[in-house]
Design an enzyme around this catalytic site. Structure first.
Site, PDB file in Angstrom:
ATOM      1  CG  HIS A  16      18.149  61.077  35.924  1.00 46.14           C
ATOM      2  ND1 HIS A  16      17.718  61.657  37.107  1.00 46.14           N
ATOM      3  CD2 HIS A  16      19.490  61.264  35.907  1.00 46.14           C
ATOM      4  CE1 HIS A  16      18.763  62.148  37.754  1.00 46.14           C
ATOM      5  NE2 HIS A  16      19.853  61.917  37.047  1.00 46.14           N
ATOM      6  CG  HIS A  18      24.129  63.380  34.844  1.00 48.92           C
ATOM      7  ND1 HIS A  18      23.939  64.546  35.539  1.00 48.92           N
ATOM      8  CD2 HIS A  18      23.485  62.418  35.560  1.00 48.92           C
ATOM      9  CE1 HIS A  18      23.214  64.310  36.620  1.00 48.92           C
ATOM     10  NE2 HIS A  18      22.926  63.017  36.655  1.00 48.92           N
ATOM     11  CG  ASN A  44      24.463  67.788  37.126  1.00 47.46           C
ATOM     12  OD1 ASN A  44      24.200  67.433  35.985  1.00 47.46           O
ATOM     13  ND2 ASN A  44      25.080  66.984  37.987  1.00 47.46           N
ATOM     14  CE  LYS A 102      17.610  66.198  39.878  1.00 48.40           C
ATOM     15  NZ  LYS A 102      18.160  64.981  39.343  1.00 48.40           N
ATOM     16  CG  HIS A 139      19.615  64.310  44.144  1.00 47.45           C
ATOM     17  ND1 HIS A 139      20.539  63.674  43.342  1.00 47.45           N
ATOM     18  CD2 HIS A 139      19.947  63.979  45.428  1.00 47.45           C
ATOM     19  CE1 HIS A 139      21.388  62.999  44.099  1.00 47.45           C
ATOM     20  NE2 HIS A 139      21.058  63.176  45.366  1.00 47.45           N
ATOM     21  CG  HIS A 177      18.691  59.197  41.036  1.00 47.09           C
ATOM     22  ND1 HIS A 177      18.392  59.714  42.280  1.00 47.09           N
ATOM     23  CD2 HIS A 177      19.310  60.187  40.362  1.00 47.09           C
ATOM     24  CE1 HIS A 177      18.816  60.956  42.327  1.00 47.09           C
ATOM     25  NE2 HIS A 177      19.373  61.279  41.189  1.00 47.09           N
ATOM     26  CG  ASP A 250      21.930  59.229  37.944  1.00 48.94           C
ATOM     27  OD1 ASP A 250      22.246  60.293  37.369  1.00 48.94           O
ATOM     28  OD2 ASP A 250      22.161  59.021  39.150  1.00 48.94           O
ATOM     29  CG  HIS A 254      32.437  61.629  37.198  1.00 46.07           C
ATOM     30  ND1 HIS A 254      32.420  62.988  37.403  1.00 46.07           N
ATOM     31  CD2 HIS A 254      31.284  61.158  37.720  1.00 46.07           C
ATOM     32  CE1 HIS A 254      31.302  63.333  38.023  1.00 46.07           C
ATOM     33  NE2 HIS A 254      30.582  62.237  38.226  1.00 46.07           N
ATOM     34  CB  ALA A 266      28.954  60.615  43.244  1.00 46.17           C
TER      35      ALA A 266
END
Ligand code: NCD
Ligand code: ZN
Length: 352
Positions: A16, A18, A44, A102, A139, A177, A250, A254, A266
């Site tokens: 998992h 991003h 996402n 997902k 999620h 997660h 996860d 950012h 987040a």
């Protein structure tokens, strides 16, 4: 027994992560690719990855961002919406583009506005996924404002996950997660086709970290960290040797300006120290011998994929984690920023 000075593990996978897009993708992808052989890539983006064509194109952009010598394979996922088409998903799975799909409940987290408003709308999709053995990644948080933010995962189990598994008893599901004792218990008792990923940060700190001496945006992620009893349950599950629990960082970068804001994003960027962070936890739990199962064996077994042929090495060597990484899109603060870790990732070793 003396503490080992070196660890060799079958090369792990990150189930998992991003990786973002554009300049951020180019800046962060290598941090994941240098440690992990494969990674389940979260869809996402803006707009979300909903079609086979979009996933193919995104996979190409990821591969272009990573040096081929790292031998990294991105495993793509489809972002489910209320309008998801069973045939599009099945085609992507058949063609080896989608590894899984997902489920983001609409408005549960970053870029989830196009997510699913009611899981019942997915009945046709889930039926098809069950029939072809395509894993559903969830999620697991309800978005009901009546439900306290710290209770949203436990409420999701009761209201959504348990009833869905009853209706689709053959569906392969990864509860992503996980952050609570309730999730650990649920997955432990579920049938073998239900697994869960656990992040290094939920193993490391509890919700106090968010408020230590002031508001701490770099400890904010979703699902939000819970009470100490939950962290302890996660540590026990991760280090138990139970094959239902496996590694999923996860890692969610950012820019620092987006985190340190009146409405901070987040997500915790742990990719620069992912394996080092898990090694810390497993060592503290006296379970270094179980790290390889969690990091490199349980995930492939769940997904029905071969175990990786390469190995990685970690060496015991004090490693200072930078306060910030000056990346092209802007500075990003890593997990464990400013701290010293006992283990250092020392690279991939190839057989023969
Ligand atoms: C993730 C992100 O930033 O994309 N954030 C996070 O806190 N984990 C989204 C997610 O996985 O919920
Ligand atoms: Zn995520």
């Amino acid at each position: 027994m003396t503490a080992p000075t070196e660890l060799e593990l079958i090369r792990p996978d990150d189930w998992h992560v991003h990786l973002r897009d554009d300049a951020m993708l180019v800046a962060v992808a290598t941090f994941t690719a240098r440690q992990f052989a494969r990674a389940i890539i979260m869809p996402n983006l803006k707009p979300p990855v909903t079609t086979v064509a979009a996933a193919r194109a995104y996979r190409e952009r990821i591969l272009a961002a990573v040096d081929p010598s790292l031998a990294f394979t991105p495993l793509m996922t489809a972002y489910l919406t209320d309008d998801a088409e069973p045939e599009e998903l099945a085609r992507g799975f058949r063609e080896g583009v989608f590894t899984a799909a997902k489920l983001y409940p609409a408005h549960a987290t970053t870029n989830s506005a196009a997510g699913v408003t009611d899981v019942r709308r997915l009945d046709r999709v889930l039926e098809r996924m069950q029939a072809i053995g395509m894993p559903l990644l969830v999620h697991g948080e309800v978005v009901d404002h009546q439900v306290d933010v710290f209770d949203r995962e436990a409420a999701f189990i009761e209201r959504v996950l348990a009833p869905t598994l009853e209706r689709f008893p053959g569906l392969r599901v990864v509860f992503e997660h996980i952050t609570t004792r309730q999730a650990v218990d649920f997955v432990t008792q579920a049938r073998p086709t239900v697994g869960a990923t656990i992040t290094p940060h939920h193993l490391e700190f509890n919700r106090n970290a968010l408020f230590e001496g002031g508001l701490r945006p770099h400890f904010y992620c979703l699902p939000v960290a819970k009470r100490e009893e939950h962290r302890l349950a996660l540590r026990k599950a991760a280090t138990s040797g139970n094959p239902k629990f496996f590694l999923g960082t996860d890692s969610a970068p950012h820019r620092v300006t987006d985190k340190e804001s009146a409405c901070g994003c987040a997500g915790i960027w742990n990719a620069p120290v992912a394996l080092e962070s898990y090694a810390k936890v497993f060592e503290e739990e006296g379970a270094l011998s179980r790290l390889e199962g969690f990091s490199s064996l349980h995930g492939p077994r769940f997904y029905g994929l071969p175990v990786n042929g390469e190995c990685v090495r970690l060496v015991r060597e004090p490693t200072a984690v930078p306060e910030r990484y000056p990346l092209a899109p802007g500075d990003v603060v890593p997990f464990h920023a400013g701290r010293q870790l006992a283990w250092r990732f020392a690279g991939v070793t190839r057989p023969g």
